[in-house]
Write a protein that holds these residues in place. Structure first.
Motif, PDB file in Angstrom:
ATOM      1  N   ALA A  50      21.935  19.398  12.784  1.00 34.04           N
ATOM      2  CA  ALA A  50      22.798  20.742  13.209  1.00 34.04           C
ATOM      3  C   ALA A  50      23.914  21.070  11.887  1.00 34.04           C
ATOM      4  O   ALA A  50      24.186  22.167  11.306  1.00 34.04           O
ATOM      5  CB  ALA A  50      23.691  20.213  14.372  1.00 34.04           C
ATOM      6  N   LYS A  51      24.506  19.933  11.154  1.00 37.83           N
ATOM      7  CA  LYS A  51      25.553  20.020  10.020  1.00 37.83           C
ATOM      8  C   LYS A  51      24.883  20.811   8.862  1.00 37.83           C
ATOM      9  O   LYS A  51      25.158  21.860   8.447  1.00 37.83           O
ATOM     10  CB  LYS A  51      25.985  18.943   9.631  1.00 37.83           C
ATOM     11  CG  LYS A  51      26.773  18.839   8.398  1.00 37.83           C
ATOM     12  CD  LYS A  51      27.193  17.538   8.149  1.00 37.83           C
ATOM     13  CE  LYS A  51      28.061  17.499   6.662  1.00 37.83           C
ATOM     14  NZ  LYS A  51      28.837  16.257   6.243  1.00 37.83           N
ATOM     15  N   VAL A  53      21.943  22.752   9.008  1.00 36.56           N
ATOM     16  CA  VAL A  53      21.451  24.121   9.329  1.00 36.56           C
ATOM     17  C   VAL A  53      22.564  24.988   9.297  1.00 36.56           C
ATOM     18  O   VAL A  53      22.381  26.032   8.798  1.00 36.56           O
ATOM     19  CB  VAL A  53      20.600  24.048  10.609  1.00 36.56           C
ATOM     20  CG1 VAL A  53      20.211  25.531  10.962  1.00 36.56           C
ATOM     21  CG2 VAL A  53      19.336  23.333  10.307  1.00 36.56           C
ATOM     22  N   SER A  54      23.694  24.504  10.003  1.00 37.54           N
ATOM     23  CA  SER A  54      24.992  25.493  10.253  1.00 37.54           C
ATOM     24  C   SER A  54      25.571  25.612   8.829  1.00 37.54           C
ATOM     25  O   SER A  54      26.451  26.589   8.580  1.00 37.54           O
ATOM     26  CB  SER A  54      25.980  24.704  11.260  1.00 37.54           C
ATOM     27  OG  SER A  54      26.333  23.565  11.013  1.00 37.54           O
ATOM     28  N   SER A  60      28.780  20.630  14.135  1.00 37.89           N
ATOM     29  CA  SER A  60      27.521  19.534  14.472  1.00 37.89           C
ATOM     30  C   SER A  60      27.689  18.927  15.761  1.00 37.89           C
ATOM     31  O   SER A  60      26.570  18.625  16.271  1.00 37.89           O
ATOM     32  CB  SER A  60      27.754  18.432  13.294  1.00 37.89           C
ATOM     33  OG  SER A  60      29.189  17.795  13.406  1.00 37.89           O
ATOM     34  N   ALA A  63      25.177  20.029  18.758  1.00 40.03           N
ATOM     35  CA  ALA A  63      23.889  19.364  18.751  1.00 40.03           C
ATOM     36  C   ALA A  63      23.686  18.666  20.025  1.00 40.03           C
ATOM     37  O   ALA A  63      22.845  18.719  20.901  1.00 40.03           O
ATOM     38  CB  ALA A  63      23.428  18.748  17.754  1.00 40.03           C
ATOM     39  N   SER A 105      12.930  23.272  17.348  1.00 40.91           N
ATOM     40  CA  SER A 105      14.029  22.383  16.468  1.00 40.91           C
ATOM     41  C   SER A 105      13.524  22.239  14.881  1.00 40.91           C
ATOM     42  O   SER A 105      14.287  22.771  14.333  1.00 40.91           O
ATOM     43  CB  SER A 105      14.318  21.272  17.008  1.00 40.91           C
ATOM     44  OG  SER A 105      14.856  21.305  18.148  1.00 40.91           O
ATOM     45  N   SER A 113      17.926  28.468  11.104  1.00 42.00           N
ATOM     46  CA  SER A 113      18.537  29.424  12.069  1.00 42.00           C
ATOM     47  C   SER A 113      19.364  28.377  13.071  1.00 42.00           C
ATOM     48  O   SER A 113      18.855  27.578  13.746  1.00 42.00           O
ATOM     49  CB  SER A 113      17.402  30.346  12.892  1.00 42.00           C
ATOM     50  OG  SER A 113      18.057  30.865  13.996  1.00 42.00           O
ATOM     51  N   PHE A 114      20.599  28.522  12.971  1.00 40.44           N
ATOM     52  CA  PHE A 114      21.345  27.692  13.974  1.00 40.44           C
ATOM     53  C   PHE A 114      21.216  28.070  15.364  1.00 40.44           C
ATOM     54  O   PHE A 114      21.057  27.033  16.289  1.00 40.44           O
ATOM     55  CB  PHE A 114      22.718  27.585  13.588  1.00 40.44           C
ATOM     56  CG  PHE A 114      23.522  26.539  14.056  1.00 40.44           C
ATOM     57  CD1 PHE A 114      23.448  25.388  14.075  1.00 40.44           C
ATOM     58  CD2 PHE A 114      24.709  27.106  15.051  1.00 40.44           C
ATOM     59  CE1 PHE A 114      24.171  24.205  14.772  1.00 40.44           C
ATOM     60  CE2 PHE A 114      25.508  25.911  15.712  1.00 40.44           C
ATOM     61  CZ  PHE A 114      25.303  24.693  15.669  1.00 40.44           C
ATOM     62  N   LEU A 117      17.997  26.812  16.615  1.00 35.43           N
ATOM     63  CA  LEU A 117      18.174  25.302  16.897  1.00 35.43           C
ATOM     64  C   LEU A 117      18.723  24.589  17.969  1.00 35.43           C
ATOM     65  O   LEU A 117      18.312  23.701  18.745  1.00 35.43           O
ATOM     66  CB  LEU A 117      19.063  24.555  15.396  1.00 35.43           C
ATOM     67  CG  LEU A 117      19.265  22.976  15.592  1.00 35.43           C
ATOM     68  CD1 LEU A 117      18.104  22.315  15.455  1.00 35.43           C
ATOM     69  CD2 LEU A 117      20.029  22.674  14.491  1.00 35.43           C
TER      70      LEU A 117
END
Length: 427
Positions: A50-51, A53-54, A60, A63, A105, A113-114, A117
């Motif tokens: 998450a970190k 991608v974002s 993060s 997630a 995911s 793409s967050f 995700l």
């Protein structure tokens, strides 16, 4: 009876029923190992992915929140499917949705793409829902005096996957780098394959369906489909003080555990602990959660469900005291997290058995789905609030708030014991 139930023949003899119980338990244990492995493999790097991608660490934490939210939201629809068609279709669908979520995911990581995700992680949570529902499938055919032990064996099986999963996250990441997939997404690709295998095992081997067989064995007056709706499940819980206690016990134990556990690595790092020590503390916590579940099941069957819940309250209270007052004493924090896992195990096993004991057979699947919904929704709120508490106050205050959650549970358990009816297993 429905057409689906007519095809579920009841075992002809006690020996046949005993053999079916063993077979059902073996299949559920196998799928629990696989499911636990898939979930642990993916979750190990969910926040890292998450970190990446974002592009920011502040997002993060969404997630694990997305995964827990997905588990909660999908609990009731899966329970409705099990109500109508049995455990097998519900578990198969849950693992398939989990596999789809894992795949999404991976696609989201590749596309950067967050939002996509988060959607994938929410669907990934269906596999956790399957793992949770498996404990109730183990209880379907168990004798009432051995119900907690049947549940605890399935919970215990998660230990294997939960321990192995994080350790294969690194090779899973390395295996996909040549495909242009970020290494942090590799565990999700492996998890998708594991969930698909779990779905196949359930579809092929979980026969006859334990829930449908239990209904076939139930007294005639409990076989009416009218009592199986989700509304009937909610009404059954509302009408039974013991069922209400069971739902509260599972929700409180899970919320306290998730809230404290999720912020412990942050507190350890703040006090100078390295990643190896943090991993060791969390491993000890996971061992407390799962490895001693059979002991908790035996105690619940022998001493009674209410005594098991009382044990959970005591262990959780000790855990938050130890963790909350540890400061920079890492050994004390480790002991606190281990005891926290034990308390969660006692609460989950005894609460799940008490819920199954306390509602009519027809309403059990719906009531169990409601319990999982409340449990995961509460934990999601608790996990989100934990970060705010630590950021604005401290880790010690977080543990104090967790202790406060235990007070109404203890009062409710005492009140229920003083007016208990229909007690089993020594209550």
């Amino acid at each position: 009876m429905t057409s689906v139930e007519r095809r579920a023949a009841a075992p002809a003899t006690p020996q046949d029923l005993a053999a079916l119980r063993r077979r059902t338990s073996a299949v559920l244990i196998a799928t629990q190992i696989l499911g636990g492995l898939g979930v642990a493999t993916g979750i190990a790097l969910a926040a890292v992915l998450a970190k990446e991608v974002s592009g920011t660490e502040s997002l993060s934490g969404l997630a694990p929140t997305a995964t827990v939210a997905g588990t909660a939201v999908l609990s009731m629809p899966l329970a409705a499917l099990m109500n109508a068609r049995g455990r097998r279709p519900g578990l198969v669908l849950a693992y398939l949705i989990g596999a789809l979520g894992a795949g999404v995911s991976v696609v989201a990581a590749r596309a950067g793409s967050f939002p996509l995700l988060l959607c994938g992680l929410a669907a990934f949570g269906a596999a956790s829902s399957a793992n949770l529902q498996a404990r109730f499938a183990a209880a379907d055919l168990a004798e009432p005096e051995q119900r907690a032990r049947a549940i605890s064996l399935v919970v215990w099986a998660t230990t294997i996957g939960a321990v192995i999963g994080p350790n294969i996250a690194a090779p899973a990441g390395r295996s996909v780098t040549g495909l242009g997939i970020p290494a942090a997404a590799g565990p999700f690709l492996w998890a998708a394959g594991i969930f698909l295998l779990s779905a196949v095992v359930v579809a092929v081997l979980l026969r006859p369906d334990p829930l449908l067989t239990a209904r076939a064995l139930a007294p005639v007056e409990e076989r009416s489909p009218a009592g199986r709706s989700l509304r009937a499940g909610v009404a059954a819980v509302a009408a039974s003080p013991r069922a209400r206690l069971a739902v509260v016990a599972v929700a409180v134990a899970h919320t306290a555990m998730v809230s404290v556990m999720s912020m412990t690595p942050v507190d350890l790092e703040h006090h100078g602990a390295g990643i190896e020590l943090i991993g060791l503390v969390i491993s000890g916590h996971i061992a407390g959660m799962y490895a001693f579940a059979p002991l908790m099941g035996r105690l619940s069957d022998r001493l009674g469900r209410l005594s098991g819940i009382g044990l959970a309250v005591g262990l959780l209270a000790c855990a938050v005291f130890l963790a909350g007052t540890a400061g920079g004493r890492h050994g004390q924090t480790a002991v606190g997290l281990f005891v926290l896992g034990l308390g969660w195990s006692a609460g989950l096993v005894s609460g799940s058995a008490l819920l199954t004991d306390s509602v009519p057979q027809a309403a059990r699947a719906a009531a169990q789905g409601l319990s999982d919904l409340v449990m995961n929704a509460s934990a999601g709120i608790g996990g989100a609030a934990a970060g705010l508490v630590v950021a604005t106050a401290s880790y010690a205050w977080l543990n104090l708030f967790a202790a406060c959650l235990l007070l109404p549970l203890a009062a409710l358990a005492l009140f229920t014991r003083s007016g208990r009816t229909g007690a089993v297993a020594g209550d």
